[in-house]
Design a protein around this motif. Structure first.
Motif, short mmCIF file in Angstrom:
data_model
loop_
_atom_site.label_atom_id
_atom_site.label_comp_id
_atom_site.label_asym_id
_atom_site.label_seq_id
_atom_site.Cartn_x
_atom_site.Cartn_y
_atom_site.Cartn_z
N ALA A 99 0.32 -1.44 0.16
CA ALA A 99 0.22 -0.27 0.05
C ALA A 99 0.78 1.77 0.47
O ALA A 99 0.42 2.17 -0.41
CB ALA A 99 -1.10 -0.15 1.02
N ALA A 100 1.78 1.31 0.84
CA ALA A 100 3.11 2.56 1.16
C ALA A 100 3.32 2.76 -0.15
O ALA A 100 4.06 3.62 -0.90
CB ALA A 100 4.25 1.99 1.62
N ARG A 101 3.90 1.62 -0.93
CA ARG A 101 4.46 1.64 -3.02
C ARG A 101 3.58 2.17 -3.04
O ARG A 101 3.73 3.17 -4.65
CB ARG A 101 5.06 0.77 -3.07
CG ARG A 101 6.08 0.46 -2.53
CD ARG A 101 7.19 -1.06 -3.40
NE ARG A 101 6.25 -2.13 -3.24
CZ ARG A 101 5.94 -3.28 -2.27
NH1 ARG A 101 7.09 -3.29 -1.62
NH2 ARG A 101 4.95 -4.53 -2.19
N ARG A 102 2.04 1.98 -3.94
CA ARG A 102 1.39 2.37 -4.91
C ARG A 102 0.92 4.13 -3.73
O ARG A 102 0.31 4.52 -5.32
CB ARG A 102 -0.53 1.89 -4.02
CG ARG A 102 0.45 0.61 -4.58
CD ARG A 102 -0.85 -0.11 -5.28
NE ARG A 102 -1.37 -1.82 -5.80
CZ ARG A 102 -3.00 -2.56 -6.08
NH1 ARG A 102 -3.57 -2.02 -5.92
NH2 ARG A 102 -2.08 -3.65 -6.65
N LEU A 103 1.23 4.43 -2.87
CA LEU A 103 0.36 5.72 -2.30
C LEU A 103 1.93 6.66 -2.61
O LEU A 103 1.67 7.88 -1.34
CB LEU A 103 -0.08 5.16 -0.99
CG LEU A 103 -1.32 4.82 -0.82
CD1 LEU A 103 -1.87 4.95 0.67
CD2 LEU A 103 -2.04 6.24 -1.25
N LEU A 104 3.23 5.75 -2.91
CA LEU A 104 4.57 6.67 -2.71
C LEU A 104 4.99 7.41 -1.22
O LEU A 104 5.09 8.10 -1.02
CB LEU A 104 4.52 7.83 -3.76
CG LEU A 104 3.99 7.49 -5.26
CD1 LEU A 104 4.13 8.14 -6.19
CD2 LEU A 104 4.91 5.75 -5.79
N ASP A 162 -2.69 -11.69 -2.87
CA ASP A 162 -1.78 -10.74 -1.49
C ASP A 162 -1.89 -9.54 -1.37
O ASP A 162 -1.14 -8.68 -1.37
CB ASP A 162 -0.70 -11.68 -1.37
CG ASP A 162 -0.67 -12.92 -1.26
OD1 ASP A 162 -2.01 -13.38 -0.21
OD2 ASP A 162 0.53 -13.94 -0.92
N GLU A 163 -3.54 -8.81 -2.33
CA GLU A 163 -2.74 -7.48 -2.51
C GLU A 163 -4.07 -7.01 -1.17
O GLU A 163 -4.47 -6.95 -0.51
CB GLU A 163 -4.26 -7.48 -3.46
CG GLU A 163 -4.13 -7.05 -4.63
CD GLU A 163 -2.60 -6.54 -5.18
OE1 GLU A 163 -3.28 -5.26 -5.29
OE2 GLU A 163 -1.51 -6.96 -5.03
N PRO A 164 -2.92 -5.21 -0.52
CA PRO A 164 -3.55 -5.36 0.57
C PRO A 164 -4.85 -5.20 0.76
O PRO A 164 -5.47 -4.21 -0.43
CB PRO A 164 -2.96 -4.24 0.16
CG PRO A 164 -2.48 -3.23 -1.15
CD PRO A 164 -2.03 -4.80 -1.75
N MET A 165 -5.40 -4.72 1.44
CA MET A 165 -6.77 -4.77 2.07
C MET A 165 -7.47 -2.97 2.45
O MET A 165 -6.90 -3.03 3.84
CB MET A 165 -7.42 -5.52 2.40
CG MET A 165 -8.73 -5.49 2.99
SD MET A 165 -9.91 -7.20 3.28
CE MET A 165 -9.90 -8.55 1.93
N VAL A 166 -7.93 -2.69 1.93
CA VAL A 166 -7.98 -0.81 2.82
C VAL A 166 -9.21 -0.81 2.78
O VAL A 166 -9.78 -0.41 1.73
CB VAL A 166 -7.55 -0.06 1.28
CG1 VAL A 166 -7.35 1.42 2.37
CG2 VAL A 166 -5.28 -0.30 1.40
N PHE A 167 -10.09 -0.33 3.79
CA PHE A 167 -10.64 0.18 4.53
C PHE A 167 -10.94 1.74 4.66
O PHE A 167 -10.29 1.94 4.31
CB PHE A 167 -11.23 -0.57 5.93
CG PHE A 167 -10.87 -1.71 5.90
CD1 PHE A 167 -11.56 -3.14 4.90
CD2 PHE A 167 -10.56 -2.31 6.95
CE1 PHE A 167 -11.51 -4.64 4.99
CE2 PHE A 167 -10.11 -4.10 7.70
CZ PHE A 167 -10.42 -4.91 6.91
N ALA A 168 -12.11 1.76 4.53
CA ALA A 168 -12.74 3.16 4.37
C ALA A 168 -12.90 3.80 5.97
O ALA A 168 -13.46 2.89 6.38
CB ALA A 168 -14.02 3.34 4.14
N GLY A 169 -12.38 4.84 6.24
CA GLY A 169 -11.97 5.14 8.02
C GLY A 169 -11.74 6.38 8.04
O GLY A 169 -12.54 7.44 7.35
#
Length: 215
Positions: A15-20, A117-124
């Motif tokens: 997730a960090a890599r995708r968000l830079l 194994d993709e990251p799972m990102v929830f709305a928070g």
């Protein structure tokens, strides 16, 4: 959604890599429970977004227990959530989430993951609340929606899972909250499910999944 999900350094790194963004120092947490620190992404004002470790649970004086999850369908109606939804949204990084079942030999769980194994990102949402002696505390809650067909076999609710293309839109302070409702829907993509019994460590943890506040 019951109050338990998993975190891995691999998922946070992806997730960090995708968000830079820079990945924080953290430990793997196979059974992340309320009131523990988990990785979230937030952007405050003009400051750039960053991944931070924040407590899972928003303490509100008028609620008997910390706010752990919030219903997406009523997020704009509840006084306890409306302001945070409009100005304090965040991404909650996970690897998977659990749903609990009463098995013949004790509690069992079904673990839901994304393929490959993709990251799972929830709305928070997150909040900073004043404490005594001039201090403050910060916490986050996960938004939930009605369960999709797969999860509905065991539970009525599931976390709002955001697609990578929508991460920045959800996070951006400039996004119009009235235009974000279409993101708060049951997951329509692929999920994998694996049912297993709980390990001793998880069974003995202090927080039971049926505890914790939801509005």
């Amino acid at each position: 959604m019951n109050t338990r999900y998993t975190i891995s350094t691999g998922s946070v790194a992806k997730a960090a890599r995708r968000l830079l963004l820079e990945q924080p120092d953290m430990h793997e947490n196979r059974h992340h429970a309320p009131m523990r620190a988990g990785p979230v992404v937030r952007a405050q004002g003009e400051k750039p977004a960053e991944i931070e470790m924040m407590r899972w649970g928003i303490t509100l004086r008028w609620l008997p227990r910390p706010l752990i999850t919030a219903r997406a369908e009523t997020i704009t109606e509840k006084p306890s959530c409306r302001g945070t939804f409009e100005s304090s949204r965040c991404l909650v990084i996970a690897e998977s989430f659990y749903e609990w079942h009463a098995g013949e030999r004790g509690d069992e769980v079904t673990e839901y993951r994304l393929p490959y194994d993709e990251p799972m990102v929830f709305a928070g949402i997150w909040a900073r609340l004043p404490q005594g002696k001039g201090g403050s505390t910060e916490g986050y809650a996960v938004l939930t929606t009605r369960a999709n067909e797969m999860v509905r076999q065991g539970q009525e609710r599931m976390p709002v899972i955001l697609r990578p293309a929508d991460w920045h839109r959800w996070l951006a302070p400039t996004s119009n909250p009235k235009e974000l409702g279409y993101l708060l829907q049951p997951w329509t993509g692929t999920l994998t499910a694996h049912r297993t019994r709980l390990g001793r460590t998880l069974e003995e943890e202090a927080w039971h999944p049926r505890e914790g506040g939801m509005v």
